[in-house]
Design an enzyme around this catalytic site. Structure first.
Site, mmCIF file in Angstrom:
data_model
loop_
_atom_site.group_PDB
_atom_site.id
_atom_site.type_symbol
_atom_site.label_atom_id
_atom_site.label_comp_id
_atom_site.label_asym_id
_atom_site.label_seq_id
_atom_site.Cartn_x
_atom_site.Cartn_y
_atom_site.Cartn_z
ATOM 1 N N CYS A 135 -25.760 -12.150 -29.519
ATOM 2 C CA CYS A 135 -25.364 -11.047 -30.413
ATOM 3 C C CYS A 135 -23.933 -11.181 -30.930
ATOM 4 O O CYS A 135 -23.520 -10.423 -31.795
ATOM 5 C CB CYS A 135 -25.555 -9.705 -29.716
ATOM 6 S SG CYS A 135 -24.350 -9.380 -28.404
ATOM 7 N N CYS A 143 -7.691 -11.525 -10.421
ATOM 8 C CA CYS A 143 -7.032 -11.215 -11.693
ATOM 9 C C CYS A 143 -7.371 -9.805 -12.167
ATOM 10 O O CYS A 143 -6.771 -9.294 -13.098
ATOM 11 C CB CYS A 143 -7.402 -12.246 -12.763
ATOM 12 S SG CYS A 143 -9.121 -12.148 -13.292
ATOM 13 N N ARG A 187 -12.349 -20.809 -15.355
ATOM 14 C CA ARG A 187 -12.380 -19.410 -14.928
ATOM 15 C C ARG A 187 -12.760 -18.538 -16.116
ATOM 16 O O ARG A 187 -11.981 -18.346 -17.031
ATOM 17 C CB ARG A 187 -11.015 -18.968 -14.392
ATOM 18 C CG ARG A 187 -10.946 -17.458 -14.087
ATOM 19 C CD ARG A 187 -9.674 -17.089 -13.329
ATOM 20 N NE ARG A 187 -8.462 -17.385 -14.074
ATOM 21 C CZ ARG A 187 -7.818 -16.495 -14.853
ATOM 22 N NH1 ARG A 187 -8.256 -15.259 -14.983
ATOM 23 N NH2 ARG A 187 -6.722 -16.845 -15.502
ATOM 24 N N CYS A 211 -25.658 -9.461 -20.910
ATOM 25 C CA CYS A 211 -24.872 -8.832 -21.971
ATOM 26 C C CYS A 211 -25.360 -7.394 -22.105
ATOM 27 O O CYS A 211 -26.555 -7.161 -22.287
ATOM 28 C CB CYS A 211 -25.075 -9.598 -23.274
ATOM 29 S SG CYS A 211 -24.384 -8.746 -24.707
ATOM 30 N N CYS A 234 -13.057 -15.187 -17.470
ATOM 31 C CA CYS A 234 -12.469 -13.894 -17.154
ATOM 32 C C CYS A 234 -13.146 -12.876 -18.078
ATOM 33 O O CYS A 234 -12.871 -12.838 -19.270
ATOM 34 C CB CYS A 234 -10.967 -13.999 -17.425
ATOM 35 S SG CYS A 234 -10.061 -12.551 -16.971
ATOM 36 N N CYS A 273 -20.953 -13.608 -26.579
ATOM 37 C CA CYS A 273 -22.379 -13.728 -26.303
ATOM 38 C C CYS A 273 -23.014 -14.557 -27.417
ATOM 39 O O CYS A 273 -22.824 -14.276 -28.599
ATOM 40 C CB CYS A 273 -23.010 -12.336 -26.257
ATOM 41 S SG CYS A 273 -24.809 -12.365 -26.149
ATOM 42 N N ASP A 302 -7.888 -22.498 -14.937
ATOM 43 C CA ASP A 302 -7.297 -22.416 -13.597
ATOM 44 C C ASP A 302 -8.323 -21.916 -12.572
ATOM 45 O O ASP A 302 -7.986 -21.277 -11.593
ATOM 46 C CB ASP A 302 -6.059 -21.514 -13.610
ATOM 47 C CG ASP A 302 -6.375 -20.113 -14.134
ATOM 48 O OD1 ASP A 302 -7.555 -19.835 -14.440
ATOM 49 O OD2 ASP A 302 -5.449 -19.300 -14.241
ATOM 50 N N CYS A 319 -27.130 -6.745 -25.683
ATOM 51 C CA CYS A 319 -28.409 -7.329 -26.116
ATOM 52 C C CYS A 319 -29.299 -7.818 -24.978
ATOM 53 O O CYS A 319 -30.426 -8.236 -25.214
ATOM 54 C CB CYS A 319 -28.156 -8.472 -27.104
ATOM 55 S SG CYS A 319 -27.546 -9.970 -26.324
ATOM 56 N N HIS A 337 -12.360 -14.171 -21.942
ATOM 57 C CA HIS A 337 -11.748 -15.467 -22.228
ATOM 58 C C HIS A 337 -12.066 -16.441 -21.110
ATOM 59 O O HIS A 337 -12.423 -16.047 -20.005
ATOM 60 C CB HIS A 337 -10.235 -15.335 -22.372
ATOM 61 C CG HIS A 337 -9.832 -14.600 -23.606
ATOM 62 N ND1 HIS A 337 -9.708 -13.221 -23.641
ATOM 63 C CD2 HIS A 337 -9.552 -15.033 -24.862
ATOM 64 C CE1 HIS A 337 -9.367 -12.853 -24.866
ATOM 65 N NE2 HIS A 337 -9.254 -13.933 -25.625
ATOM 66 N N HIS A 370 -17.968 -9.725 -28.019
ATOM 67 C CA HIS A 370 -16.842 -10.279 -27.269
ATOM 68 C C HIS A 370 -17.027 -9.984 -25.776
ATOM 69 O O HIS A 370 -17.306 -8.856 -25.387
ATOM 70 C CB HIS A 370 -15.541 -9.632 -27.764
ATOM 71 C CG HIS A 370 -14.339 -9.982 -26.945
ATOM 72 N ND1 HIS A 370 -13.659 -11.169 -27.103
ATOM 73 C CD2 HIS A 370 -13.709 -9.305 -25.947
ATOM 74 C CE1 HIS A 370 -12.647 -11.201 -26.232
ATOM 75 N NE2 HIS A 370 -12.653 -10.092 -25.525
HETATM 76 ZN ZN LIG Z 1 -25.211 -10.073 -26.381
#
Ligand SMILES: [Zn+2]
Length: 124
Positions: free
Chosen positions: A92, A59, A111, A41, A113, A89, A102, A44, A98, A95
């Site tokens: 922390c 993708c 998966r 991440c 992504c 995460c 599939d 953090c 997703h 975001h």
């Molecule tokens: Zn984090």
């Protein structure tokens, strides 16, 4: 936390991690990245994915079939009128992206992504 992030992260990173934005597909250096190591991440330092679980999903975002145990949390995301599962995460709350169903069947069909700007990389 938001203030700390603002100082530490770039504008694009902040938009993804704090405001749940999505980076433009095929812009991340990690899309075609195939070195061995760990993805962390960027906010953090939490170890999120292993290069062993990365695959090319075409993708436009870095894709993984699994996350490190306990490294991420899931939220139901109902924006854009379709139900998706958001990946954040676990340490922390930033975001990341997703998860979809599939992915490669031989590895469980998931998966992840993930926005490349939310990731850092540590070489093995
Ligand atoms: Zn984090």
């Amino acid at each position: 936390m938001e203030e700390k992030w603002k100082r530490k992260l770039t504008k694009v990173q902040y938009r993804v991690l704090a405001e749940k934005g999505t980076e433009i597909p095929f812009t991340s250096k990690f899309v075609k990245h195939s070195e061995k190591g760990k993805y962390i991440c960027v906010a953090c330092g939490n170890v999120l994915f292993d290069s062993e679980t990365k695959f090319n999903s075409y993708c436009g975002w870095p894709s993984f079939w699994d996350a490190k145990k306990g490294a991420v949390k899931f939220h139901t995301d109902k924006s854009f009128f379709i139900k998706r599962t958001e990946v954040v995460c676990a340490k922390c709350g930033g975001h990341l992206g997703h998860v979809f169903n599939d992915g490669p069947k031989e590895h469980g069909g998931k998966r992840f992504c993930i926005n490349g700007v939310a990731l850092g990389f540590k070489k093995k």
